[in-house]
Design a protein around this motif. Structure first.
Motif, PDB file in Angstrom:
ATOM      1  N   ALA A 288       0.860  -1.209   0.000  1.00 39.60           N
ATOM      2  CA  ALA A 288       0.000   0.000   0.000  1.00 39.60           C
ATOM      3  C   ALA A 288       0.886   1.246   0.000  1.00 39.60           C
ATOM      4  CB  ALA A 288      -0.897  -0.029   1.226  1.00 39.60           C
ATOM      5  N   ASN A 289       0.619   2.185  -0.913  1.00 42.11           N
ATOM      6  CA  ASN A 289       1.354   3.465  -0.968  1.00 42.11           C
ATOM      7  C   ASN A 289       0.911   4.425   0.124  1.00 42.11           C
ATOM      8  OD1 ASN A 289       2.826   2.957  -3.238  1.00 42.11           O
ATOM      9  ND2 ASN A 289       1.392   3.926  -4.657  1.00 42.11           N
ATOM     10  N   ARG A 290      -0.331   4.227   0.584  1.00 38.59           N
ATOM     11  CA  ARG A 290      -0.932   5.135   1.564  1.00 38.59           C
ATOM     12  C   ARG A 290      -2.037   4.371   2.277  1.00 38.59           C
ATOM     13  NH1 ARG A 290      -5.854   5.940  -0.626  1.00 38.59           N
ATOM     14  NH2 ARG A 290      -6.089   6.287  -2.864  1.00 38.59           N
ATOM     15  N   LYS A 291      -2.731   5.028   3.186  1.00 39.39           N
ATOM     16  CA  LYS A 291      -3.855   4.360   3.854  1.00 39.39           C
ATOM     17  C   LYS A 291      -4.971   4.130   2.818  1.00 39.39           C
ATOM     18  CE  LYS A 291      -6.757   4.247   7.835  1.00 39.39           C
ATOM     19  NZ  LYS A 291      -6.714   4.322   9.265  1.00 39.39           N
ATOM     20  N   ILE A 292      -5.529   2.935   2.820  1.00 41.48           N
ATOM     21  CA  ILE A 292      -6.619   2.629   1.874  1.00 41.48           C
ATOM     22  C   ILE A 292      -7.882   2.374   2.703  1.00 41.48           C
ATOM     23  CG2 ILE A 292      -7.385   1.101   0.010  1.00 41.48           C
ATOM     24  CD1 ILE A 292      -4.415   0.464  -0.551  1.00 41.48           C
ATOM     25  N   MET A 293      -8.946   3.069   2.344  1.00 39.00           N
ATOM     26  CA  MET A 293     -10.164   3.031   3.153  1.00 39.00           C
ATOM     27  C   MET A 293     -11.052   1.836   2.755  1.00 39.00           C
ATOM     28  SD  MET A 293      -9.396   5.424   4.999  1.00 39.00           S
ATOM     29  CE  MET A 293     -10.823   5.642   6.047  1.00 39.00           C
ATOM     30  N   PRO A 294     -11.897   1.374   3.682  1.00 39.21           N
ATOM     31  CA  PRO A 294     -12.790   0.245   3.360  1.00 39.21           C
ATOM     32  C   PRO A 294     -13.652   0.569   2.127  1.00 39.21           C
ATOM     33  CG  PRO A 294     -12.918   0.788   5.694  1.00 39.21           C
ATOM     34  CD  PRO A 294     -12.079   1.845   5.065  1.00 39.21           C
ATOM     35  N   GLY A 295     -13.752  -0.371   1.215  1.00 39.40           N
ATOM     36  CA  GLY A 295     -14.557  -0.171   0.004  1.00 39.40           C
ATOM     37  C   GLY A 295     -13.790   0.447  -1.146  1.00 39.40           C
ATOM     38  N   GLU A 296     -12.573   1.000  -0.852  1.00 31.92           N
ATOM     39  CA  GLU A 296     -11.791   1.654  -1.894  1.00 31.92           C
ATOM     40  C   GLU A 296     -11.146   0.612  -2.808  1.00 31.92           C
ATOM     41  OE1 GLU A 296      -8.191   4.871  -2.081  1.00 31.92           O
ATOM     42  OE2 GLU A 296      -9.068   4.495  -0.117  1.00 31.92           O
ATOM     43  N   GLU A 297     -11.081   0.940  -4.102  1.00 30.18           N
ATOM     44  CA  GLU A 297     -10.405   0.008  -5.018  1.00 30.18           C
ATOM     45  C   GLU A 297      -8.890   0.103  -4.837  1.00 30.18           C
ATOM     46  OE1 GLU A 297     -11.142   0.397  -9.268  1.00 30.18           O
ATOM     47  OE2 GLU A 297     -10.009  -1.449  -9.639  1.00 30.18           O
ATOM     48  N   CYS A 298      -8.215  -1.021  -4.926  1.00 32.96           N
ATOM     49  CA  CYS A 298      -6.743  -1.069  -4.865  1.00 32.96           C
ATOM     50  C   CYS A 298      -6.231  -1.158  -6.299  1.00 32.96           C
ATOM     51  CB  CYS A 298      -6.289  -2.298  -4.084  1.00 32.96           C
ATOM     52  SG  CYS A 298      -6.887  -2.321  -2.394  1.00 32.96           S
ATOM     53  N   CYS A 299      -5.486  -0.134  -6.721  1.00 31.13           N
ATOM     54  CA  CYS A 299      -5.013  -0.073  -8.115  1.00 31.13           C
ATOM     55  C   CYS A 299      -3.503   0.046  -8.164  1.00 31.13           C
ATOM     56  CB  CYS A 299      -5.601   1.141  -8.828  1.00 31.13           C
ATOM     57  SG  CYS A 299      -7.336   0.965  -9.229  1.00 31.13           S
ATOM     58  N   ILE A 300      -2.940  -0.514  -9.233  1.00 31.89           N
ATOM     59  CA  ILE A 300      -1.505  -0.362  -9.502  1.00 31.89           C
ATOM     60  C   ILE A 300      -1.364   0.516 -10.755  1.00 31.89           C
ATOM     61  CG2 ILE A 300      -0.915  -2.596  -8.502  1.00 31.89           C
ATOM     62  CD1 ILE A 300      -0.754  -3.720 -11.378  1.00 31.89           C
ATOM     63  N   SER A 301      -0.123   0.844 -11.115  1.00 32.12           N
ATOM     64  CA  SER A 301       0.084   1.485 -12.415  1.00 32.12           C
ATOM     65  C   SER A 301       0.626   0.429 -13.361  1.00 32.12           C
ATOM     66  CB  SER A 301       1.081   2.634 -12.293  1.00 32.12           C
ATOM     67  OG  SER A 301       1.353   3.116 -13.598  1.00 32.12           O
ATOM     68  N   TYR A 302       0.103   0.402 -14.601  1.00 31.31           N
ATOM     69  CA  TYR A 302       0.554  -0.593 -15.577  1.00 31.31           C
ATOM     70  C   TYR A 302       1.871  -0.187 -16.245  1.00 31.31           C
ATOM     71  CZ  TYR A 302      -3.980  -3.036 -15.418  1.00 31.31           C
ATOM     72  OH  TYR A 302      -5.092  -3.750 -15.023  1.00 31.31           O
ATOM     73  N   PHE A 303       2.339   1.039 -15.976  1.00 36.64           N
ATOM     74  CA  PHE A 303       3.587   1.482 -16.619  1.00 36.64           C
ATOM     75  C   PHE A 303       4.341   2.387 -15.658  1.00 36.64           C
ATOM     76  CE2 PHE A 303      -0.103   3.864 -18.083  1.00 36.64           C
ATOM     77  CZ  PHE A 303       0.188   5.137 -17.628  1.00 36.64           C
ATOM     78  N   ASP A 304       5.547   2.783 -16.103  1.00 38.31           N
ATOM     79  CA  ASP A 304       6.395   3.602 -15.245  1.00 38.31           C
ATOM     80  C   ASP A 304       5.879   5.042 -15.252  1.00 38.31           C
ATOM     81  OD1 ASP A 304       8.423   4.668 -13.792  1.00 38.31           O
ATOM     82  OD2 ASP A 304      10.021   3.652 -14.901  1.00 38.31           O
TER      83      ASP A 304
END
Ligand SMILES: C[S@@+](CC[C@H](N)C(=O)[O-])C[C@H]1O[C@@H](n2cnc3c(N)ncnc32)[C@H](O)[C@@H]1O
Length: 353
Positions: A288-304
Motif C-alpha cells: 500500500a502506498n498510503r492508507k486505503i479506506m474500506p470499500g476503496e479500489e486497490c489499483c496499480i500502475s501498468y507502466f512507469d
C-alpha cells in the motif's frame, strides 16, 4: 539444500483484499477493511516467465526452474547453461536447480532447438518471446497435470475482513495453476481481427504439435495470447507505481516478462494506491502506498509513471497499449485543470455566468 523461499505453491494474499465487479472495469480488487500505509498486500508467484533476449543486453537473467526463478546479474560467471545450447537465455542458478528442472526443460529444449532459431529469424525477438512464453505455459500445464489446489496462504485475518472476503468464495483469488490463468480476462473478441489472425498463424506454424509430448490446441494457444496481451507483467529491477512520484529514476531496464495470475486482478490507475516490485526470486510484492479506506479500489500502475507525467501522453499510452480509456482520479483532475485553458483558447470565459 534448503528449499528456496519461492518453493511456496500459493500466493500470499492479505485478508483485507476482496474481488468485486464493476460494469466498466470488470473485476477489481477492493479493500474490505482499512489498510495501513506500507502494508504488504500480496506476494504473487509467476505461472511462467521468459527472459529478455540477450540481443537487447538486459541487466539480469533468472534461473529457469519454475520454483526458483532466482535473479542473476548479467554477465554471470556462475550461471549454469544448457549442455545442448538450446538458447543463450536458458540458464540455471545452480547444477541442483538444473537437475530438478530436467523433466520440464526436456520438451522446452527440443522446441527451442527445432524451432526457436527459425522463429527469431522470421518473427524477430518479440515474436520469439511471445511464442516461448506460450510454450513454457503449455509445458507448465503439462508438468502440473491435473494438480490444482484451492488454498491461498493468507496473513492474519481480522473479523471485518473475514465477513467480506468469505462472501467471495468463488472469486479468482481461489484459483491456482492453469485454472488461474484460464480464468483471466482477455478473449479474441477484445482484439482486432488482424491481430488474432496473426497469432493463429504464428501458433499453427510454431506451436501446435511442435512441443514434443505436450498437448496444445490452436484455440487454446490463441486464447492464451489474448490473456497474455491483457494481463502480463514486464520484469524491471525497480519499483513500479510509487505515488506521489518522489524520484526521477524510473524502474530500470526491462529483463523479461510473464504472467502473475493472481496479481493480474489489479486494475490500473495513474494515481495508484498500490506499488509493486520484484524480490530476488522474481516474486511480485505489492504494498500500500498510503492508507486505503474500506470499500476503496486497490489499483496499480501498468507502466512507469516517471516516464509518463503528461496527462495526454499517459492517456494515449493507456488507450493504445491497453485499449481502455483511463478515468482515474488523476486523469479526471488533469482534465478539470486543463478545461479553463481549453475554454479560454476557444475565446470563452470559464468564470462568466
Ligand atoms: C489486468 S486486467 C485487470 C483485471 C480485470 N478487470 C478483470 O476483470 O480480470 C486488465 C483489464 O482490466 C480493465 N481495466 C484495468 N484498469 C482499468 C481502468 N483504469 N479503466 C477501465 N478498465 C480497466 C481493462 O479491461 C483491462 O484490459
Amino acid at each position: 539444500m534448503p528449499p528456496s523461499p519461492s518453493d511456496a505453491e500459493a500466493p500470499t494474499i492479505h485478508p483485507a483484499l476482496a474481488v468485486r465487479r464493476s460494469a466498466t472495469k470488470g473485476r477489481m480488487v477492493v479493500a474490505a477493511s482499512a489498510i495501513e500505509p506500507r502494508t504488504t498486500l500480496m506476494v504473487d508467484l509467476p505461472y511462467a516467465l521468459v527472459p529478455a533476449p540477450r540481443a537487447h543486453d538486459p541487466p539480469f537473467s533468472f534461473c529457469s526452474r519454475d520454483r526458483c526463478h532466482r535473479r542473476l546479474p548479467l554477465p554471470s560467471q556462475t550461471a549454469v547453461t544448457c549442455p545442448q545450447r538450446c538458447a543463450p537465455e536458458v540458464v540455471w542458478c545452480s547444477q541442483d536447480c538444473r537437475a530438478q528442472d530436467t523433466a520440464r526443460h526436456q520438451p522446452e529444449c527440443a522446441w527451442l532447438r527445432s524451432g526457436g532459431c527459425t522463429v527469431r529469424q522470421k518473427h524477430g525477438e518479440f515474436g520469439f518471446e511471445l511464442l516461448w512464453l506460450l510454450a513454457k505455459m503449455f509445458i507448465r500445464k503439462h508438468c502440473d497435470g491435473s494438480l490444482t489446489t484451492t488454498t491461498a496462504t493468507t496473513t492474519t485475518r481480522d473479523a471485518d475482513a473475514d465477513a467480506d472476503a468469505d462472501a467471495d468464495t468463488t472469486s479468482h483469488f481461489n484459483h491456482r495453476g492453469w485454472d488461474s490463468v484460464w480464468d483471466l480476462a482477455g478473449s479474441p473478441a477484445s482484439f482486432p481481427d488482424q491481430d488474432v489472425r496473426g497469432w493463429r498463424d504464428l501458433a499453427r506454424a510454431h506451436l501446435v504439435d511442435k512441443i514434443p509430448g505436450v498437448a496444445c490446441t490452436l484455440d487454446q494457444a490463441v486464447g492464451l495470447v489474448c490473456r497474455i496481451e491483457t494481463n502480463s507483467f514486464g520484469l524491471y529491477p525497480g519499483v513500479t507505481g510509487e505515488f506521489p512520484i518522489t524520484q526521477r529514476q524510473g524502474r530500470g531496464e526491462y529483463y523479461g516478462s510473464g504472467l502473475y495470475p493472481t496479481a493480474a486482478m489489479f486494475n490500473h490507475a495513474c494515481c495508484p494506491n498500490v506499488s509493486h516490485r520484484l524480490d530476488e526470486h522474481n516474486r511480485r510484492v505489492f504494498s500500500a502506498n498510503r492508507k486505503i479506506m474500506p470499500g476503496e479500489e486497490c489499483c496499480i500502475s501498468y507502466f512507469d509513471l516517471v516516464d509518463f507525467q503528461d496527462a495526454a501522453v499517459r492517456r494515449h499510452e493507456v488507450r493504445t497499449k491497453w485499449t481502455f480509456a483511463c478515468d482515474c482520479q488523476r486523469c479526471q483532475d488533469d482534465a478539470d485543470e486543463k478545461l479553463p485553458d481549453f475554454l479560454s483558447g476557444l475565446g470563452l470565459d470559464v468564470d462568466s455566468d
